[in-house]
Design a protein around this motif. Structure first.
Motif, PDB file in Angstrom:
ATOM      1  N   CYS A 117       0.833  -1.213   0.000  1.00 51.26           N
ATOM      2  CA  CYS A 117       0.000   0.000   0.000  1.00 51.26           C
ATOM      3  C   CYS A 117       0.866   1.260   0.000  1.00 51.26           C
ATOM      4  CB  CYS A 117      -0.933   0.003   1.201  1.00 51.26           C
ATOM      5  SG  CYS A 117      -2.264  -1.221   1.141  1.00 51.26           S
ATOM      6  N   PHE A 118       1.940   1.262   0.800  1.00 52.22           N
ATOM      7  CA  PHE A 118       2.843   2.421   0.839  1.00 52.22           C
ATOM      8  C   PHE A 118       3.445   2.678  -0.546  1.00 52.22           C
ATOM      9  CE2 PHE A 118       3.923   1.575   5.579  1.00 52.22           C
ATOM     10  CZ  PHE A 118       2.750   2.194   5.968  1.00 52.22           C
ATOM     11  N   ILE A 119       3.894   1.607  -1.199  1.00 48.28           N
ATOM     12  CA  ILE A 119       4.489   1.755  -2.530  1.00 48.28           C
ATOM     13  C   ILE A 119       3.466   2.349  -3.504  1.00 48.28           C
ATOM     14  CG2 ILE A 119       5.400   0.484  -4.510  1.00 48.28           C
ATOM     15  CD1 ILE A 119       6.679  -1.461  -2.464  1.00 48.28           C
ATOM     16  N   ALA A 120       2.224   1.839  -3.428  1.00 43.81           N
ATOM     17  CA  ALA A 120       1.169   2.357  -4.310  1.00 43.81           C
ATOM     18  C   ALA A 120       0.919   3.840  -4.045  1.00 43.81           C
ATOM     19  CB  ALA A 120      -0.114   1.548  -4.098  1.00 43.81           C
ATOM     20  N   ILE A 121       0.806   4.217  -2.774  1.00 44.02           N
ATOM     21  CA  ILE A 121       0.542   5.614  -2.414  1.00 44.02           C
ATOM     22  C   ILE A 121       1.658   6.522  -2.900  1.00 44.02           C
ATOM     23  CG2 ILE A 121       0.371   7.217  -0.464  1.00 44.02           C
ATOM     24  CD1 ILE A 121      -1.089   4.896   1.036  1.00 44.02           C
ATOM     25  N   PHE A 122       2.904   6.136  -2.631  1.00 44.51           N
ATOM     26  CA  PHE A 122       4.024   7.011  -2.976  1.00 44.51           C
ATOM     27  C   PHE A 122       4.314   7.024  -4.476  1.00 44.51           C
ATOM     28  CE2 PHE A 122       4.764   6.658   1.595  1.00 44.51           C
ATOM     29  CZ  PHE A 122       5.007   7.985   1.898  1.00 44.51           C
ATOM     30  N   SER A 123       3.754   6.078  -5.224  1.00 44.80           N
ATOM     31  CA  SER A 123       3.936   6.089  -6.682  1.00 44.80           C
ATOM     32  C   SER A 123       3.227   7.280  -7.327  1.00 44.80           C
ATOM     33  CB  SER A 123       3.426   4.782  -7.294  1.00 44.80           C
ATOM     34  OG  SER A 123       2.007   4.691  -7.226  1.00 44.80           O
ATOM     35  N   HIS A 124       2.243   7.863  -6.626  1.00 44.42           N
ATOM     36  CA  HIS A 124       1.512   9.035  -7.150  1.00 44.42           C
ATOM     37  C   HIS A 124       1.641  10.244  -6.225  1.00 44.42           C
ATOM     38  CE1 HIS A 124      -0.817   7.233 -10.536  1.00 44.42           C
ATOM     39  NE2 HIS A 124      -0.637   6.119  -9.846  1.00 44.42           N
TER      40      HIS A 124
ATOM     41  N   ILE B 265      -3.241  15.269  -9.661  1.00 41.42           N
ATOM     42  CA  ILE B 265      -2.615  16.556  -9.352  1.00 41.42           C
ATOM     43  C   ILE B 265      -2.488  16.624  -7.834  1.00 41.42           C
ATOM     44  CG2 ILE B 265      -2.781  19.062  -9.527  1.00 41.42           C
ATOM     45  CD1 ILE B 265      -4.569  18.669 -11.987  1.00 41.42           C
ATOM     46  N   ALA B 266      -1.280  16.506  -7.340  1.00 42.05           N
ATOM     47  CA  ALA B 266      -1.048  16.392  -5.905  1.00 42.05           C
ATOM     48  C   ALA B 266      -0.939  17.754  -5.241  1.00 42.05           C
ATOM     49  CB  ALA B 266       0.212  15.579  -5.644  1.00 42.05           C
ATOM     50  N   ALA B 267      -1.733  17.957  -4.201  1.00 37.52           N
ATOM     51  CA  ALA B 267      -1.678  19.179  -3.399  1.00 37.52           C
ATOM     52  C   ALA B 267      -0.739  18.982  -2.215  1.00 37.52           C
ATOM     53  CB  ALA B 267      -3.081  19.549  -2.920  1.00 37.52           C
ATOM     54  N   TYR B 268      -0.392  20.080  -1.604  1.00 36.67           N
ATOM     55  CA  TYR B 268       0.562  20.078  -0.482  1.00 36.67           C
ATOM     56  C   TYR B 268      -0.021  19.368   0.741  1.00 36.67           C
ATOM     57  CZ  TYR B 268       3.561  21.971   3.215  1.00 36.67           C
ATOM     58  OH  TYR B 268       4.396  22.102   4.291  1.00 36.67           O
ATOM     59  N   MET B 269       0.855  18.849   1.582  1.00 35.34           N
ATOM     60  CA  MET B 269       0.495  18.281   2.878  1.00 35.34           C
ATOM     61  C   MET B 269       1.482  18.772   3.918  1.00 35.34           C
ATOM     62  SD  MET B 269       0.046  14.372   1.656  1.00 35.34           S
ATOM     63  CE  MET B 269       1.551  14.621   0.719  1.00 35.34           C
ATOM     64  N   GLU B 270       1.017  19.008   5.114  1.00 39.83           N
ATOM     65  CA  GLU B 270       1.934  19.365   6.184  1.00 39.83           C
ATOM     66  C   GLU B 270       2.700  18.109   6.602  1.00 39.83           C
ATOM     67  OE1 GLU B 270       0.269  21.609   9.352  1.00 39.83           O
ATOM     68  OE2 GLU B 270      -0.888  22.907   8.024  1.00 39.83           O
ATOM     69  N   PRO B 271       4.035  18.168   6.579  1.00 38.89           N
ATOM     70  CA  PRO B 271       4.855  16.958   6.775  1.00 38.89           C
ATOM     71  C   PRO B 271       4.542  16.175   8.041  1.00 38.89           C
ATOM     72  CG  PRO B 271       6.217  18.788   6.034  1.00 38.89           C
ATOM     73  CD  PRO B 271       4.861  19.350   6.319  1.00 38.89           C
ATOM     74  N   GLN B 272       4.212  16.869   9.129  1.00 37.56           N
ATOM     75  CA  GLN B 272       3.990  16.164  10.392  1.00 37.56           C
ATOM     76  C   GLN B 272       2.754  15.272  10.369  1.00 37.56           C
ATOM     77  OE1 GLN B 272       3.784  19.426   9.877  1.00 37.56           O
ATOM     78  NE2 GLN B 272       2.399  20.481  11.304  1.00 37.56           N
ATOM     79  N   TYR B 273       1.847  15.512   9.423  1.00 35.87           N
ATOM     80  CA  TYR B 273       0.640  14.692   9.346  1.00 35.87           C
ATOM     81  C   TYR B 273       0.714  13.619   8.262  1.00 35.87           C
ATOM     82  CZ  TYR B 273      -1.000  18.613  12.111  1.00 35.87           C
ATOM     83  OH  TYR B 273      -1.122  19.576  13.075  1.00 35.87           O
ATOM     84  N   VAL B 274       1.800  13.583   7.517  1.00 31.80           N
ATOM     85  CA  VAL B 274       1.935  12.599   6.444  1.00 31.80           C
ATOM     86  C   VAL B 274       1.843  11.173   6.974  1.00 31.80           C
ATOM     87  CG1 VAL B 274       3.527  11.639   4.726  1.00 31.80           C
ATOM     88  CG2 VAL B 274       3.139  14.100   4.818  1.00 31.80           C
ATOM     89  N   PRO B 275       2.569  10.797   8.060  1.00 34.94           N
ATOM     90  CA  PRO B 275       2.446   9.411   8.538  1.00 34.94           C
ATOM     91  C   PRO B 275       1.011   9.014   8.852  1.00 34.94           C
ATOM     92  CG  PRO B 275       4.310  10.481   9.571  1.00 34.94           C
ATOM     93  CD  PRO B 275       3.563  11.554   8.841  1.00 34.94           C
ATOM     94  N   ASN B 276       0.277   9.891   9.534  1.00 35.43           N
ATOM     95  CA  ASN B 276      -1.103   9.574   9.882  1.00 35.43           C
ATOM     96  C   ASN B 276      -1.969   9.430   8.635  1.00 35.43           C
ATOM     97  OD1 ASN B 276      -3.302   9.319  11.896  1.00 35.43           O
ATOM     98  ND2 ASN B 276      -4.025  11.210  10.992  1.00 35.43           N
ATOM     99  N   ASN B 277      -1.820  10.352   7.700  1.00 35.91           N
ATOM    100  CA  ASN B 277      -2.641  10.303   6.492  1.00 35.91           C
ATOM    101  C   ASN B 277      -2.318   9.094   5.623  1.00 35.91           C
ATOM    102  OD1 ASN B 277      -4.115  12.681   6.997  1.00 35.91           O
ATOM    103  ND2 ASN B 277      -2.468  13.951   6.230  1.00 35.91           N
ATOM    104  N   VAL B 278      -1.054   8.737   5.535  1.00 36.10           N
ATOM    105  CA  VAL B 278      -0.654   7.592   4.717  1.00 36.10           C
ATOM    106  C   VAL B 278      -1.183   6.296   5.322  1.00 36.10           C
ATOM    107  CG1 VAL B 278       1.320   6.212   3.969  1.00 36.10           C
ATOM    108  CG2 VAL B 278       1.347   8.693   3.654  1.00 36.10           C
ATOM    109  N   VAL B 279      -1.063   6.146   6.640  1.00 33.12           N
ATOM    110  CA  VAL B 279      -1.556   4.923   7.285  1.00 33.12           C
ATOM    111  C   VAL B 279      -3.076   4.825   7.146  1.00 33.12           C
ATOM    112  CG1 VAL B 279      -1.846   3.732   9.496  1.00 33.12           C
ATOM    113  CG2 VAL B 279       0.377   4.695   8.880  1.00 33.12           C
ATOM    114  N   ARG B 280      -3.779   5.941   7.356  1.00 38.59           N
ATOM    115  CA  ARG B 280      -5.231   5.942   7.157  1.00 38.59           C
ATOM    116  C   ARG B 280      -5.588   5.564   5.728  1.00 38.59           C
ATOM    117  NH1 ARG B 280      -7.544  11.294   7.747  1.00 38.59           N
ATOM    118  NH2 ARG B 280      -9.535  10.251   7.505  1.00 38.59           N
TER     119      ARG B 280
END
Length: 259
Positions: free
Chosen positions: A83-90, A228-243
């Motif tokens: 899932c992580f690989i899929a998410i980070f591919s885009h 088209i990827a919008a910005y994310m605040e870095p500190q919330y990336v782990p939570n958003n990716v796991v969700r």
């Protein structure tokens, strides 16, 4: 087992503390309704690892249980890795120029305006629309019980306040989740155009969400889809990716997505 050698006890303890502190941060900012519980569960798991790795406790557990636990942990880790690989591919998709339409996936509207996550999506949409004069934008999302306006209407109004002409904006206000956002927006486009074939459509959302948005859309239309990827605040990336992993697994289960 190397997995539980005493020298890595400090690692388990450190991970337990980090997860606990991160859970508190996620809870305090309200990032995801109950997503802080994921990190509480992670803290409990690493605390258990810390406990079992001391005084030979792990080795006193029957071998079949130990091996079964390691097999389950390995399988879960493998699923999340895919899932992580899929998410980070885009994760950093930039889209294409001169798209026919862009679809902005909805997120929470607060009394003060779009939530931080939604605002970043709308800012990206505004930036794109100002650079591509012929593109039409569809903002999506119904009105939740804790919202004063639908996400689609709130997103449209925000873009108008940023100088985007109302003639280029369409608010979809019936969808309750990502799947509906995309399906209902595509239905609007099909009603306007007669068909989505040969159209070029962009999905605007935060980086962690682009993979799912693009692949859900590709399943529903013959149009050419890009993210088209919008910005994310870095500190919330782990939570958003796991969700997002849980969202991917749910959509896979329901047949809405393919990896």
């Amino acid at each position: 087992m190397k997995f539980f050698k005493p020298r890595i006890r400090i690692l388990w303890l450190g991970l337990a503390v980090i997860c606990l502190l991160y859970s508190a941060m996620v809870y305090m900012v309200g990032s995801g309704t109950y997503s802080f519980t994921i990190w509480l569960a992670g803290s409990a798991f690493f605390a258990l690892c810390f406990f079992l790795s001391g005084k030979g406790r792990w080795m006193r557990i029957p071998k079949v249980i130990r091996y079964g636990a390691i097999a389950v942990i390995t399988a879960v880790a493998a699923v999340f890795l895919v899932c992580f690989i899929a998410i980070f591919s885009h994760f950093s998709d930039k889209g294409e120029e001169n798209l026919d339409y862009i679809i902005v996936l909805g997120a929470q509207m607060r009394s003060s305006g779009p939530s931080v996550v939604y605002r970043y999506r709308l800012e990206k949409a505004s930036e794109y629309l100002k650079e591509n004069d012929d593109t039409i934008c569809i903002t999506t999302g119904a009105k939740g019980v804790n919202e004063t306006i639908s996400e689609g209407e709130g997103g449209r109004d925000y873009l108008i306040s940023k100088g985007i002409s109302q003639d280029r904006l369409i608010a979809e206000d019936k969808s309750l989740d990502t799947d509906d956002n995309i399906a209902n927006a595509l239905a609007i486009i099909e009603d306007r155009e007669g068909s989505t074939e040969n159209l070029h459509i962009g999905i605007v959302t935060n980086g962690f969400h682009v993979f799912r948005g693009v692949h859900l859309a590709q399943k529903l239309t013959d149009a050419d889809i890009c993210g088209i990827a919008a910005y994310m605040e870095p500190q919330y990336v782990p939570n958003n990716v796991v969700r997002e992993c849980f969202g991917i697994l749910r959509d896979l289960k329901n047949g809405l997505l393919q990896l």
